[in-house]
Scaffold this motif. Sequence first.
Motif, mmCIF file in Angstrom:
data_model
loop_
_atom_site.group_PDB
_atom_site.id
_atom_site.type_symbol
_atom_site.label_atom_id
_atom_site.label_comp_id
_atom_site.label_asym_id
_atom_site.label_seq_id
_atom_site.Cartn_x
_atom_site.Cartn_y
_atom_site.Cartn_z
ATOM 1 N N ALA A 1 0.618 -1.178 0.050
ATOM 2 C CA ALA A 1 0.275 -0.367 -0.204
ATOM 3 C C ALA A 1 0.436 1.459 0.013
ATOM 4 O O ALA A 1 1.521 1.202 0.477
ATOM 5 N N VAL A 2 -0.085 2.179 -0.903
ATOM 6 C CA VAL A 2 0.878 3.397 -0.864
ATOM 7 C C VAL A 2 0.004 4.407 -0.738
ATOM 8 O O VAL A 2 -1.184 4.495 -1.516
ATOM 9 N N LEU A 3 0.570 5.763 -0.477
ATOM 10 C CA LEU A 3 -0.323 7.430 -0.157
ATOM 11 C C LEU A 3 0.059 8.258 -1.461
ATOM 12 O O LEU A 3 1.625 8.281 -0.479
ATOM 13 N N LEU A 4 0.022 8.985 -1.537
ATOM 14 C CA LEU A 4 0.267 10.100 -2.805
ATOM 15 C C LEU A 4 -0.607 11.380 -2.378
ATOM 16 O O LEU A 4 -1.665 11.283 -3.088
ATOM 17 N N GLU A 5 0.423 12.035 -2.573
ATOM 18 C CA GLU A 5 0.269 13.255 -2.131
ATOM 19 C C GLU A 5 0.884 14.434 -3.595
ATOM 20 O O GLU A 5 1.141 13.962 -3.070
ATOM 21 N N LEU A 6 -0.032 14.318 -4.276
ATOM 22 C CA LEU A 6 -0.047 14.702 -5.218
ATOM 23 C C LEU A 6 0.208 16.582 -6.042
ATOM 24 O O LEU A 6 -0.550 17.000 -6.376
ATOM 25 N N GLY A 7 0.506 16.926 -5.048
ATOM 26 C CA GLY A 7 0.260 18.408 -5.169
ATOM 27 C C GLY A 7 0.229 19.247 -3.907
ATOM 28 O O GLY A 7 -0.583 18.587 -2.958
ATOM 29 N N TYR A 8 0.470 20.459 -4.028
ATOM 30 C CA TYR A 8 -0.421 20.798 -3.300
ATOM 31 C C TYR A 8 -1.486 22.016 -2.907
ATOM 32 O O TYR A 8 -0.814 22.428 -4.396
ATOM 33 N N ILE A 9 -2.597 21.978 -2.804
ATOM 34 C CA ILE A 9 -3.788 22.417 -3.424
ATOM 35 C C ILE A 9 -4.001 23.256 -2.960
ATOM 36 O O ILE A 9 -4.971 24.386 -3.778
ATOM 37 N N ASN A 10 -3.258 24.205 -1.774
ATOM 38 C CA ASN A 10 -3.003 25.354 -1.847
ATOM 39 C C ASN A 10 -2.543 26.295 -2.541
ATOM 40 O O ASN A 10 -1.887 27.002 -1.466
ATOM 41 N N THR A 11 -1.993 25.981 -2.968
ATOM 42 C CA THR A 11 -0.624 26.647 -3.397
ATOM 43 C C THR A 11 -1.272 26.726 -4.750
ATOM 44 O O THR A 11 -1.549 26.123 -5.720
ATOM 45 N N LYS A 12 -1.144 28.180 -5.414
ATOM 46 C CA LYS A 12 -1.704 28.757 -7.224
ATOM 47 C C LYS A 12 -1.022 27.785 -7.919
ATOM 48 O O LYS A 12 -1.649 27.429 -8.619
ATOM 49 N N LYS A 13 0.298 27.966 -7.808
ATOM 50 C CA LYS A 13 0.733 26.946 -9.485
ATOM 51 C C LYS A 13 0.733 25.615 -9.048
ATOM 52 O O LYS A 13 0.219 24.469 -10.106
ATOM 53 N N ASP A 14 0.979 24.559 -7.890
ATOM 54 C CA ASP A 14 0.130 23.403 -8.361
ATOM 55 C C ASP A 14 -1.430 23.597 -8.168
ATOM 56 O O ASP A 14 -1.587 22.422 -8.661
ATOM 57 N N PHE A 15 -2.567 24.033 -7.992
ATOM 58 C CA PHE A 15 -3.394 24.150 -8.542
ATOM 59 C C PHE A 15 -3.996 24.136 -9.770
ATOM 60 O O PHE A 15 -4.783 23.308 -10.396
ATOM 61 N N SER A 16 -3.248 24.852 -10.313
ATOM 62 C CA SER A 16 -3.557 24.656 -11.593
ATOM 63 C C SER A 16 -3.149 23.885 -12.298
ATOM 64 O O SER A 16 -4.239 23.316 -13.648
ATOM 65 N N TYR A 17 -2.110 22.807 -12.468
ATOM 66 C CA TYR A 17 -2.031 21.941 -12.238
ATOM 67 C C TYR A 17 -2.787 20.938 -12.143
ATOM 68 O O TYR A 17 -3.424 19.917 -12.970
ATOM 69 N N ILE A 18 -3.404 20.708 -11.315
ATOM 70 C CA ILE A 18 -4.076 19.148 -10.466
ATOM 71 C C ILE A 18 -5.142 19.553 -10.856
ATOM 72 O O ILE A 18 -6.061 18.605 -11.076
ATOM 73 N N GLN A 19 -5.699 20.809 -11.426
ATOM 74 C CA GLN A 19 -6.947 20.904 -12.095
ATOM 75 C C GLN A 19 -7.470 20.344 -13.348
ATOM 76 O O GLN A 19 -8.553 20.246 -13.888
ATOM 77 N N GLN A 20 -5.928 20.267 -13.883
ATOM 78 C CA GLN A 20 -6.134 19.766 -15.690
ATOM 79 C C GLN A 20 -6.572 18.686 -15.833
ATOM 80 O O GLN A 20 -5.494 17.857 -15.353
ATOM 81 N N ASN A 21 -7.056 18.091 -16.804
ATOM 82 C CA ASN A 21 -7.387 16.806 -17.014
ATOM 83 C C ASN A 21 -5.759 16.598 -17.710
ATOM 84 O O ASN A 21 -5.236 15.134 -17.234
#
Length: 441
Positions: free
Chosen positions: A402-422
């Motif tokens: 088992a692993v857990l992935l934190e795939l970017g910082y949701i409250n960081t503008k730069k990261d969130f701009s990616y997180i939202q993208q398909n």
Amino acid sequence: MKPFLHKVWRWRILIIVVLAIVTSIGTTFVLANSNQVVVQANVLNIRKGPGLAYDVTAQVNKGQRLTVIGERNEWYEVRLSNTEVGWVASWLIKNTEVSATSNQIGLVNAGATPIYASKGQKTDPLAQLNAGDKVAVLYQEDGWYQIKHADSVAWIAQSKVKLTDQVESDAKTTNTGNSSTTNSADQVVVVDSDGTPLRSEPSASASVVTTLNAKDTLTYVKTVNQWYQVKTSQGQTGYLASWLVALADKKTQDDTMPKIASNLAEATIVLDPGHGGSDTGALSGSNQYEKTYTLAVAQKVATKLRAAGANVVLTRSNDSFVDLAPRAQASNKLKADAFISLHFDSSENANEASGVTTYYYHNNRDKKLADLISQQLSNLPLDNRGVEFGNFQVLRDNERPAVLLELGYINTKKDFSYIQQNDYQNKVASDVVNALTAYFK
Ligand SMILES: [Zn+2]
């Protein structure tokens, strides 16, 4: 006119009913032990495959009887009213004494043998089978065998099939076969690839007793030079080149080697989209929740894994609240070959941190998977913060890799701009699939 017609129809119906009863009493019998279960829940979903992620094809009600014809990953394959075949979660059936029926294997003895949706060639054939094709026989009736076919059953003329002594064994389709069989021998030999010859002597020039298929499991007898003397389930003895097979300790195989699937297509993967429902997870801005994006990524990973043939189970497939304990339990119950929890990080203050992190808890069991996934995540446009130990309940309670992935910082503008993208979400999905492909090699 009317009363006359009415009378004729009544007779016809009566004759049909009588015929049906006579046929079913007279000539139907089950070839193997029939294992019937009675549905205890008010409504029970019948699914297309052995996992919660499969579509529901039917529902049955309390009191209804189902015949269990197979078992995989703690799911039962059941037959409904003689035609439809589906899967039910074994833990949703109260009867604990049930075990899968052993369906007898038959060999098709003629080429271009048609199979039908109902017995008696009344309809167009569903498919044609080749000579030597194996079929799992469920029933014999009026000179026809009912066999398993794809997601359903089909009928084949009895004269076209030669029954063997073999029964459909769990070992071929699942990874739990070895641990449940009782055998005096402590070690088993597992065949690596299809067409492996079993030879009469410990030599490559010795005659071939039979050929074996990948995952066939044989009883180990002794080692002669670099050959293993083995016994097949049918009692044949012969020799296998040790470099073509794996020798495993039967007792400990399951505990020390949770990864048993030898390729992704045979693996059960549990995907765990973090949070859900009233648990929104971390927040970006005032109205963007972590739970939305963990589910979006999980669905993309699931799509790609299914395309690769894997059995994928999601701990939630919509915006509903699921506690932490059942998430790990799903993995344990299903004996998942891998469990992947998906999350997004957040820092105390916005725009303080950036990047992706891969967490593991059990060093022996999880670390290899964590390393492989982390390697792949280096493709992402965000910094890779590497692999770290993480004391998360979904990992701690997990008995499977088992692993857990934190795939970017949701409250960081730069990261969130990616997180939202398909595009970003699809990249994550491809990375996970690539890592798992490598993991199961
Ligand atoms: Zn989270």
